[in-house]
Design a protein around this motif. Sequence first.
Motif, PDB file in Angstrom:
ATOM      1  N   ASN A   1       0.740  -1.174  -0.066  1.00 43.20           N
ATOM      2  CA  ASN A   1       0.018   0.150  -0.048  1.00 43.20           C
ATOM      3  C   ASN A   1       0.941   1.199   0.018  1.00 43.20           C
ATOM      4  O   ASN A   1       0.398   2.316   0.587  1.00 43.20           O
ATOM      5  N   THR A   2       1.959   1.213  -0.423  1.00 40.52           N
ATOM      6  CA  THR A   2       3.071   2.272  -0.443  1.00 40.52           C
ATOM      7  C   THR A   2       3.586   2.535  -1.515  1.00 40.52           C
ATOM      8  O   THR A   2       4.053   1.584  -2.434  1.00 40.52           O
ATOM      9  N   ASP A   3       4.001   3.703  -1.866  1.00 42.22           N
ATOM     10  CA  ASP A   3       4.856   4.283  -3.213  1.00 42.22           C
ATOM     11  C   ASP A   3       5.981   4.597  -2.566  1.00 42.22           C
ATOM     12  O   ASP A   3       6.226   5.208  -1.564  1.00 42.22           O
ATOM     13  N   ARG A   4       7.113   4.980  -3.681  1.00 39.25           N
ATOM     14  CA  ARG A   4       8.302   5.738  -3.150  1.00 39.25           C
ATOM     15  C   ARG A   4       8.272   6.947  -4.049  1.00 39.25           C
ATOM     16  O   ARG A   4       7.965   6.863  -4.914  1.00 39.25           O
ATOM     17  N   ILE A   5       8.744   8.004  -3.286  1.00 44.97           N
ATOM     18  CA  ILE A   5       9.230   9.415  -4.072  1.00 44.97           C
ATOM     19  C   ILE A   5      10.535   9.692  -3.680  1.00 44.97           C
ATOM     20  O   ILE A   5      10.751  10.132  -2.599  1.00 44.97           O
ATOM     21  N   LEU A   6      11.311   9.843  -4.582  1.00 47.38           N
ATOM     22  CA  LEU A   6      12.690  10.096  -4.508  1.00 47.38           C
ATOM     23  C   LEU A   6      13.042  11.400  -4.739  1.00 47.38           C
ATOM     24  O   LEU A   6      12.804  12.060  -5.908  1.00 47.38           O
ATOM     25  N   PHE A   7      13.612  12.110  -3.533  1.00 51.81           N
ATOM     26  CA  PHE A   7      13.820  13.454  -3.633  1.00 51.81           C
ATOM     27  C   PHE A   7      15.305  13.830  -3.978  1.00 51.81           C
ATOM     28  O   PHE A   7      16.073  13.390  -2.845  1.00 51.81           O
ATOM     29  N   TYR A   8      15.761  14.617  -5.077  1.00 54.78           N
ATOM     30  CA  TYR A   8      16.943  14.915  -5.299  1.00 54.78           C
ATOM     31  C   TYR A   8      16.873  16.330  -5.558  1.00 54.78           C
ATOM     32  O   TYR A   8      16.315  17.030  -6.093  1.00 54.78           O
ATOM     33  N   THR A   9      18.163  16.812  -5.322  1.00 50.82           N
ATOM     34  CA  THR A   9      18.314  18.300  -5.606  1.00 50.82           C
ATOM     35  C   THR A   9      19.757  18.428  -6.447  1.00 50.82           C
ATOM     36  O   THR A   9      20.646  17.798  -6.383  1.00 50.82           O
ATOM     37  N   LYS A  10      19.866  19.562  -7.322  1.00 55.29           N
ATOM     38  CA  LYS A  10      20.984  19.694  -8.200  1.00 55.29           C
ATOM     39  C   LYS A  10      22.233  20.116  -7.375  1.00 55.29           C
ATOM     40  O   LYS A  10      23.391  20.000  -7.899  1.00 55.29           O
ATOM     41  N   SER A  11      22.180  20.876  -6.514  1.00 50.67           N
ATOM     42  CA  SER A  11      23.154  21.395  -5.704  1.00 50.67           C
ATOM     43  C   SER A  11      22.761  21.628  -4.190  1.00 50.67           C
ATOM     44  O   SER A  11      21.461  21.050  -3.831  1.00 50.67           O
ATOM     45  N   ASP A  12      23.563  22.166  -3.336  1.00 48.39           N
ATOM     46  CA  ASP A  12      23.215  22.077  -1.834  1.00 48.39           C
ATOM     47  C   ASP A  12      22.350  23.601  -1.791  1.00 48.39           C
ATOM     48  O   ASP A  12      21.699  23.564  -0.584  1.00 48.39           O
TER      49      ASP A  12
END
Length: 547
Positions: free
Chosen positions: A181-192
């Motif tokens: 009953n779950t999905d994943r959402i991967l959160f990335y940024t291009k820089s700090d």
Amino acid sequence: MVKTPGEWLNKLYYGDNLGVLRENVAPESVDLIYLDPPFNSNRSYNVLFKEKSGEESPAQMEAFDDTWTWSHETESLYIDLLNGDAPLAVKDALEAMRKLLGDNDVLAYLVMMAARLVELHRVLKPTGSLYLHCDPTASHYLKMLLDAIFGARQFKNEIVWRRTSTVKGNSGQGARHFGRNTDRILFYTKSDKYTFNQAYQPYSEEYIKKKFTNIEPETGRRFQTVSMLGPGGSAKGNPFYEVLGVSRHWRFSQEEMARLIKEGRVHQSKPGVVPRQKYYLDEGKGVELQSLWADIDALNSQAAERLGYPTQKPLVLLERIIEASSNPGDVVLDPFCGCGTTIDAAQKLGRKWIGIDVTTLAVDLIDARLRHTYTESIQDSYEILGIPKDLGGAQALFNRSPFEFERWCVMLVDGQPNEKQVGDKGIDGIIRVPIDAKGNSHRAIVSVKGGTTNPSHVRDLIGTVESQKAAMGVFICLKKPTKAMVDAANHSGVYTYPVNNQKYPKVQIITVEDLLKGKRPNIPTAMLPYFQAQRRYEATHQQMTFG
């Protein structure tokens, strides 16, 4: 519409997002990317992991449903990635995955995604963020690619979205696993240096009773207390002085402490006890949002915003992401925009947007969704690109995909096209015309022909209209109809519209050339396809706040 110099128009593209990204989206021009690549947990890994030799994989897991299969095109793209400008880490990751997985559809999916993620990284601003929504069975492979492209240190969160608190169990059919009953959402940024607006969830009743245990007698305000002691004492430079008879190292200067006392924000339960700072419940922002999102349910069959699109996500889910990682006026991109939830949320929140999808059905659905939600005037704020603008483009679309050509034609007349290419008995779409204020309607059947046509095709449509008890029929053809075809349509009879008793041809012919010139069938005003709910009222989601 006349575009003034420098005016931004939101953009909705029909086409393969890889080509659209490479040809139409400038480097470092996008603030936020959300993507929900196609997957479906109804296909099993033992199919996707099957080697081209036919040998079965022993893995018995579930995976995503997509149209990407290992082919000469995939092999060519794989070689291009290895020989091109992709980061060395991407090349290493793909080679390792090929050794691990073999030449199967999972690898094809990852190769296709790698090429697109490289382009998405290119168009993202240095201050931008990317959220990739995926199934748990795909997330570990995609995370490896994202680490290779963005850098592992730019990974910020693996958000777990609990779609629902319960799922239908399959134990009765022999399933031997916990409910999925779950999905994943991967959160990335291009820089700090990236945009991030902290979100807060309302305090739960349990949390309030546990934490805000004090009530101010003078005002009745509920509050909790927190330490004012300076951690590390003098070693950290915290000042030492006396407060309400207690000498300690404090985290505030004497001047700041005096202000807090004057404002009644210092609490001492009894003389001699170390004073603490008051935090009032009615001033609290709430609890900082964590990486487990269990407060947003997937859309159920009765949801007002539901469009019948199989992978549609709740609007509030996209609003949360957009509010957290962008500001008003920023550019939001969805390269797999489907039914347009990202586009709708971006529009609602005052962001600029770019949407891309590989089907004309999705493009039309988003166009209709925006017009339905924000009224027809919204069309002045965006442009649809990649859709045929002339006969040459129409012929090219037919040559490339007769099914997409049929759907595009149906959508030009505000009809709802078939979702799948099946035996349609000459029915390529349906136009609905309202007959009362209760939402009841009559149907007009649409038949589309891109190749050679003859009178029998028109007579077939007349027969289908009769057998299906439809009100009317519209025959759309790419080539100019013959006189005999026009004669057959002219002898089809008339339809009397019950609202005003106006009469219309029972079956009529219109060419693609006419449609491109703005001409439309002679029928009553059609209902926008897909939508039965009323236009959304102007309201904001009260689930949480952003600080």
